[in-house]
Design a protein around this motif. Structure first.
Motif, mmCIF file in Angstrom:
data_model
loop_
_atom_site.group_PDB
_atom_site.id
_atom_site.type_symbol
_atom_site.label_atom_id
_atom_site.label_comp_id
_atom_site.label_asym_id
_atom_site.label_seq_id
_atom_site.Cartn_x
_atom_site.Cartn_y
_atom_site.Cartn_z
ATOM 1 N N ALA A 94 -17.486 42.119 -6.905
ATOM 2 C CA ALA A 94 -16.866 41.600 -8.116
ATOM 3 C C ALA A 94 -15.585 40.849 -7.775
ATOM 4 N N CYS A 99 -12.612 50.869 -18.185
ATOM 5 C CA CYS A 99 -12.461 49.415 -18.256
ATOM 6 C C CYS A 99 -11.887 49.021 -19.608
ATOM 7 N N PHE A 118 -15.784 47.679 -6.704
ATOM 8 C CA PHE A 118 -15.730 48.542 -7.877
ATOM 9 C C PHE A 118 -14.405 49.290 -7.790
ATOM 10 N N TRP A 132 -15.878 43.582 -14.035
ATOM 11 C CA TRP A 132 -17.252 44.070 -14.099
ATOM 12 C C TRP A 132 -17.884 43.791 -15.458
ATOM 13 N N MET A 191 -20.949 40.352 -13.444
ATOM 14 C CA MET A 191 -21.715 41.139 -12.481
ATOM 15 C C MET A 191 -23.073 41.576 -13.011
ATOM 16 N N ASN A 208 -24.639 46.416 -15.949
ATOM 17 C CA ASN A 208 -24.001 47.609 -15.393
ATOM 18 C C ASN A 208 -23.454 48.387 -16.567
ATOM 19 N N HIS A 231 -29.945 47.751 -12.658
ATOM 20 C CA HIS A 231 -28.813 46.860 -12.453
ATOM 21 C C HIS A 231 -29.316 45.456 -12.107
ATOM 22 N N VAL A 254 -25.788 46.530 -6.447
ATOM 23 C CA VAL A 254 -25.397 47.672 -7.274
ATOM 24 C C VAL A 254 -26.567 48.616 -7.520
#
Length: 463
Positions: A73, A116, A140, A146, A151, A154, A173, A178
């Motif tokens: 990422a 997040c 990560f 993310w 990405m 996820n 994913h 990932v």
């Protein structure tokens, strides 16, 4: 909120947001999903046993031009920028709760706790040291982006995209790097306004592919919302005003714990007064609001009187018109972050053009000023993910200048094709427009009204 349904022919699950139904063989499911993923990335078709929420996410990821072969990422918040942003973020207040509820679970199971923001940027990543080291190889880590648009599918990125708790198992994913992980995430909202704040995520190995892990993380998110409600001031300072006006036709007012959607005219008045704490005379406010010179001061005074009944008699003063309490607005947040050079944070706070349908001359100018300053900062920054977010938004999809900036740093075939398409449209002959209609200005902004009168030209009798 997503209304994703399982693709035709897919096995129905008791809960379509859970990755594996009880009794399913994880190894077999992972193998079947890998074949389905290969088929999708090669031909764009979804096969069994892909869940509806995952199929929808794969399609969004493909539309966002995410490469399934991405290896890590992008770091978007670093050093002091990350520390400042985290300290100001509402979820910082419930991090002790997150650690208390998930700490032993993450440590004992060799999992990670991740939190997040609403844009999918990781703010905290904590847990088992060896697992953190492995996750660090794909970035990560705190500060990394993310979002699903960056990405692919996820759990944290998809949870904030669809605003639902979701579990993502192994080869579900989108990015192959990932696919050795399984994760479950749930969104967290401001209990007063309902605004999405971000998501809490548990990431680890195959052992998380169980309905209980999704239920667990959802319970933690609910506990956090309850804690935020308790931490909110019991008796907010009388007259405290918060205004949300970006990406909306009518502003949302939060005052004394009560939410009110304002009329368009009241929204315009409040936004303009919030930007002029010193106040505006009646003449200035009249010219700022009305393009039509036939509008009289009596009309303005009537509108102000109605707004005063909403705000309270002690909040909106006259001679000049001004707000007597501090005002927090999303407009000011974007301007403050741009002034501090925090471009990514400013882009995160920008949820769309200011009062999109307003034709008030001063609002139109402010709308363009904010967007132009943010666009210029994005172009100067040159971050391909931030540029991609802008051009994939409703207000930026035809913004040729930003598309060109994206092409210079990410010259993929789809990006170059879109630039060529927009350049061709720019040089094409003008299309006849029905009399009486008005075109929309670039990137979703209404054009500046054509009037010979200055927006601050004095007029008499406005109070």
């Amino acid at each position: 909120m997503s209304s994703a349904a399982p693709p035709s022919g897919e096995d129905e699950l008791t809960d379509p947001w859970v990755a594996l139904e009880p009794g399913a063989d994880p190894t077999e499911r992972e193998r079947a999903l890998r074949h389905a993923h290969e088929r999708f990335t090669a031909a764009g078709t979804v096969a069994r046993p892909v869940r509806g929420v995952v199929a929808d996410s794969w399609r969004r990821s493909a539309r966002a031009r995410v490469s399934p072969d991405s290896v890590s990422a992008t770091m978007e918040l670093t050093d002091g920028d990350l520390g400042t942003y985290r300290a100001e973020h509402p979820l910082a207040r419930v991090m002790p709760l997150f650690r208390e509820l998930t700490g032993s679970f993450a440590q004992d199971g060799e999992h990670l706790l991740a939190v997040c923001d609403a844009q999918g940027r990781l703010l905290w990543v904590e847990g088992h040291p060896a697992t953190r080291k492995r996750a660090g190889r794909m970035n990560f880590v705190p500060g990394a982006r993310w979002a699903e648009s960056a990405m692919g599918t996820n759990a944290p990125g998809t949870a904030v995209t669809v605003d639902r708790p979701v579990q993502v198992f192994a080869t579900e994913h989108f990015t192959r790097q990932v696919q050795q992980w399984t994760c479950a995430a749930a969104p967290v909202h401001d209990p007063r306004t309902g605004r999405l704040l971000g998501a809490i995520d548990i990431t680890g190995g195959e052992g998380l592919a169980h309905p209980h892990s999704l239920a667990f993380v959802q319970a933690v998110a609910r506990a956090a919302e309850s804690q935020l409600a308790l931490l909110a001031p019991v008796a907010p300072r009388q007259g405290t005003v918060e205004v949300t006006a970006l990406g909306r036709d009518e502003a949302l007012l939060l005052m004394g714990g009560r939410k009110t959607r304002l009329s368009r005219r009241h929204s315009e008045i409040l936004v303009l007064l919030a930007g002029h704490p010193e106040g505006l005379s009646g003449d200035e406010l009249l010219c700022a609001l009305y393009e039509d010179e036939s509008v009289t001061p009596v009309t303005l005074r009537a509108e102000v009187a109605r707004l005063r009944r909403i705000l309270g008699p002690d909040v909106l003063a006259s001679r000049p018109y001004r707000l007597t309490v501090p005002v927090e607005s999303d407009v000011a947040t974007v301007e403050r972050r741009l002034g501090a050079g925090a471009v990514s944070a400013a882009a995160a706070a920008y949820t769309g053009p200011l009062l999109r349908g307003s034709q008030a001359p001063a609002v139109v100018r402010l709308r363009r000023k904010i967007a132009d300053e943010l666009r210029a900062s994005l172009i100067a920054c040159g971050d391909p993910d931030l540029l991609a977010d802008w051009v994939n938004s409703p207000w930026g999809e035809e913004d040729l200048e930003v598309w060109r900036a994206l092409a210079s740093v990410r010259p993929t075939s789809p990006v170059l094709a879109r630039v060529a398409e927009l350049e061709a449209e720019l040089t094409a002959p003008a299309v006849w427009q029905r009399p009486g209609t008005r075109a929309t200005g670039g990137f979703g902004h209404a054009p500046v009204p054509r009037s010979g009168r200055s927006a601050v030209a004095p007029r008499t009798g406005a109070g």
